[in-house]
Design a protein around this motif. Structure first.
Motif, PDB file in Angstrom:
ATOM      1  N   HIS A 180       0.850  -1.187   0.000  1.00 31.33           N
ATOM      2  CA  HIS A 180       0.000   0.000   0.000  1.00 31.33           C
ATOM      3  C   HIS A 180       0.890   1.244   0.000  1.00 31.33           C
TER       4      HIS A 180
ATOM      5  N   HIS B   4       1.324   3.933   2.163  1.00 32.73           N
ATOM      6  CA  HIS B   4       1.789   4.689   3.330  1.00 32.73           C
ATOM      7  C   HIS B   4       3.322   4.819   3.311  1.00 32.73           C
TER       8      HIS B   4
ATOM      9  N   HIS C 185       5.959   2.263   4.030  1.00 34.31           N
ATOM     10  CA  HIS C 185       6.003   1.079   3.156  1.00 34.31           C
ATOM     11  C   HIS C 185       6.554   1.398   1.766  1.00 34.31           C
TER      12      HIS C 185
ATOM     13  N   HIS D   5      -7.493  -1.504   5.377  1.00 31.71           N
ATOM     14  CA  HIS D   5      -6.543  -0.534   5.947  1.00 31.71           C
ATOM     15  C   HIS D   5      -6.423   0.667   5.008  1.00 31.71           C
TER      16      HIS D   5
ATOM     17  N   ASP E 118       0.156  -3.990   6.111  1.00 33.61           N
ATOM     18  CA  ASP E 118      -0.610  -3.619   7.299  1.00 33.61           C
ATOM     19  C   ASP E 118      -2.001  -4.257   7.294  1.00 33.61           C
TER      20      ASP E 118
HETATM   21 FE   LIG Z   1      -0.189   1.486   6.641  1.00 37.63          FE
END
Ligand SMILES: [Fe+2]
Length: 235
Positions: free
Chosen positions: A72, A74, A77, A132, A149
């Motif tokens: 993802h 974020h 990451h 998430h 996550d």
């Molecule tokens: Fe995350």
């Protein structure tokens, strides 16, 4: 046929997973280098914080980096995606949904759906698992699942609202249906248990995998304080 002939065609050579513990200030993330033992081609999952550790792991494995798998968008990451893609001239993979929802962009970015592809001799199987974030993906490579996550050994990722929590319930329910018990789970973070726990253990220990309906799951996931001071108090 020659009696001394040995047929290796069915001998399974499984991908090698190197666990990289990355830290930056108070953040700790787990990155994973996955190497095909036949071609020495490798992918890295969610690279962040310490590029020298990725370089060293590649050198130790005598592997070349063929791509970057992002679960993802974020920051913790994706942090090293662009420098690694530039350094090793390789693609960055992320789901179309996540690209659309997040606005994340990179020159080497390739949008994906759930269609598998091959790196070296390894089959990369994406599994869409929103909740998430809207475009979270888990990646299955052989008997390993890289969960970002979405699924931790101890819990699951935070969900911003009820709809997202419903999505997370559906995603976890899907994983329960498709994963084999001996699949090894490699999350983006650890809250006490080492990465690589087998799914049958996680299934017994993780309270977020015990719910039978999305409403009770969402009520528990969104209980008071979970998006603030008690974020990692999973129980
Ligand atoms: Fe995350």
């Amino acid at each position: 046929m020659n009696g001394s002939f040995i047929d290796f065609r069915h001998k399974e050579l499984t991908p090698q997973v190197t666990v990289l513990k990355m830290s930056h200030q108070f953040m700790i993330n787990y990155n994973y280098l996955v190497v095909d033992p036949i071609t020495r081609e490798a992918v890295v999952v969610d690279p962040a914080w310490q590029i020298e550790k990725v370089d060293q792991a590649l050198a130790d494995a005598q592997a070349t980096l063929s791509g970057i798998l992002l679960t993802h968008s974020h920051l913790d990451h994706v942090h090293l995606s662009k420098p690694l893609a530039a350094k090793y001239n390789c693609p960055i993979w992320m789901s179309h949904e996540e690209i659309d929802a997040s606005g994340y962009r990179a020159d080497q970015l390739v949008g994906i759906d759930e269609s598998p592809w091959i790196v070296g001799k390894m089959k990369i199987q994406p599994i869409l698992t929103p909740g998430h974030t809207p475009g979270c993906i888990c990646y299955q490579i052989s008997d390993n699942l890289f969960t970002g996550d979405v699924l931790f050994a101890e819990g699951c990722g935070i969900c911003p609202d009820t709809e997202a929590a419903y999505d997370m319930y559906t995603s976890l329910d899907h994983l329960k249906r498709v994963l084999k018990p001996h699949t090894r789970i490699f999350p983006g973070h650890s809250y006490g248990r080492q990465p690589g726990r087998i799914f049958s253990q996680v299934l017994q220990e993780n309270i977020y995998l015990q719910f039978r309906d999305k409403e009770s799951f969402a009520a528990f996931r969104l209980r008071s304080g979970q998006n603030k001071s008690k974020m990692f108090n999973f129980r």
